[in-house]
Design an enzyme around this catalytic site. Structure first.
Site, PDB file in Angstrom:
ATOM      1  N   ASP A   1       0.816  -1.129   0.052  1.00 47.92           N
ATOM      2  CA  ASP A   1      -0.079  -0.002   0.058  1.00 47.92           C
ATOM      3  C   ASP A   1       0.897   1.174   0.077  1.00 47.92           C
ATOM      4  O   ASP A   1       1.921   1.307   0.789  1.00 47.92           O
ATOM      5  CB  ASP A   1      -0.830   0.261   1.294  1.00 47.92           C
ATOM      6  CG  ASP A   1      -2.226   0.219   0.906  1.00 47.92           C
ATOM      7  OD1 ASP A   1      -2.648   0.523  -0.328  1.00 47.92           O
ATOM      8  OD2 ASP A   1      -2.922   0.092   1.818  1.00 47.92           O
TER       9      ASP A   1
ATOM     10  N   GLU B   1     -14.340  -0.608  -1.624  1.00 43.27           N
ATOM     11  CA  GLU B   1     -14.452  -0.613  -0.133  1.00 43.27           C
ATOM     12  C   GLU B   1     -15.763  -0.095   0.152  1.00 43.27           C
ATOM     13  O   GLU B   1     -16.053   1.184  -0.262  1.00 43.27           O
ATOM     14  CB  GLU B   1     -13.410  -0.158   0.706  1.00 43.27           C
ATOM     15  CG  GLU B   1     -13.386  -0.209   1.995  1.00 43.27           C
ATOM     16  CD  GLU B   1     -12.172   0.034   2.785  1.00 43.27           C
ATOM     17  OE1 GLU B   1     -10.947   0.139   2.169  1.00 43.27           O
ATOM     18  OE2 GLU B   1     -12.168   0.084   4.090  1.00 43.27           O
TER      19      GLU B   1
HETATM   20  O1  KIV Z   1      -5.089  -1.180   4.076  1.00 39.12           O
HETATM   21  C1  KIV Z   1      -5.903  -1.996   3.974  1.00 39.12           C
HETATM   22  O2  KIV Z   1      -5.866  -3.050   4.863  1.00 39.12           O
HETATM   23  C2  KIV Z   1      -6.583  -1.969   3.016  1.00 39.12           C
HETATM   24  C3  KIV Z   1      -7.667  -3.012   2.539  1.00 39.12           C
HETATM   25  C4  KIV Z   1      -8.829  -2.610   3.497  1.00 39.12           C
HETATM   26  C5  KIV Z   1      -8.141  -3.142   1.245  1.00 39.12           C
HETATM   27  O3  KIV Z   1      -6.422  -1.122   1.812  1.00 39.12           O
END
Ligand code: KIV
Length: 266
Positions: free
Chosen positions: A85, A184
């Protein structure tokens, strides 16, 4: 079990109707569990901030946090597609900086793709990251990094205008070249419509059963995290209760001189 998961394989899975199974993952032991289970996508999510680092939200998570945990996840999983991420402020202000940061997560963290939040405003950023040869996963709907603008963790795309905007954003993201899209907390009908309209896979979290795949935060589904559970969350275990019981048992053993016994002594 199939071979190494790649963005191309995920697209094939959508085409053949095989559901994509994704989970978040922040460390080596969890990563090895995902490998053993044959989970398709391991996401080093910025939910790291909430579930592992003790923050109230994802905003304080840094690029170095994500790099550190991606490196750990990488060490124990070779099959799942490893997605890192991009944390808050690592990509929003400048596409060139975003590309450099995404490249760093690949080069130093071992990520095989990055995920970022946002719709049309992110198109130049996504183009720049793709130009650096880093596959990008999109994220629409409830985007936790926009917590203050959204005014809370609420279901998105409920009104007609909001739903249309999300639908258009999804089409734009596909066109610019994201390989998959996390949806989401949106109504299941909108999840179905977006999934049907796209050739790239959608991965839902609170977006209904029609998405091409599902993702959950691993601490939430294992029952390790505390606090209120969103409606979409199904808890598959109660590991916190189990762990607490074991810790209390150990505490009592030490207090009552039952541990260590002869069998645990040299
Ligand atoms: O950071 C995370 O866990 C996410 C998921 C909820 C998709 O972005």
């Amino acid at each position: 079990m199939t071979n190494k998961v790649t963005p191309a394989l995920l697209k094939k899975m959508k085409k053949s109707g095989e559901p994509i199974v994704a989970l978040t993952c922040y460390d080596a032991p969890t990563s090895s569990l995902l490998e053993e289970a044959g989970i398709d996508v391991a996401l080093v999510g910025d939910s790291l901030g909430n579930v592992k680092l003790g923050y109230e939200n994802t905003l304080p998570v840094t690029l170095w946090d994500i790099r550190h945990h991606t490196q750990a996840a990488k060490r124990r999983n070779s099959r799942a597609l490893l997605v890192a991420d991009m944390p808050y402020l690592s990509y929003e202000t400048d596409p060139r900086e975003a590309a450099r940061n995404a490249g760093m997560l690949v080069k130093e963290g071992g990520a095989e793709a990055v995920k970022l939040e946002g719709g049309q405003a992110m198109l130049p950023t996504i183009r720049a990251i793709l130009k650096a040869n880093v596959p990008v996963m999109g994220h629409l709907g409830l985007t936790p990094q926009s917590l203050h603008r959204l005014g809370g963790y609420t279901v998105q795309g409920r009104g007609r205008q909001d739903a249309r905007r999300l639908f258009e954003d999804a089409k734009h993201l596909e066109r610019v070249g994201v390989f998959a899209l996390v949806l989401e907390c949106i109504p299941k009908e909108l999840g179905r419509r977006i999934t049907k309209a796209l050739s790239i896979p959608t991965i839902g979290i609170g977006a209904g059963p029609s998405c091409d795949g599902q993702i959950l935060v691993i601490d939430d589904m294992l029952g390790l995290s505390t606090g209120p559970a969103p409606k979409f969350l199904k808890r598959y275990a109660a590991l916190r209760t189990l762990a607490l019981k074991a810790i209390l048992h150990y505490q009592q053993d030490v207090k009552k001189h039952r541990y260590p016994s002869i069998e645990h002594s040299y």
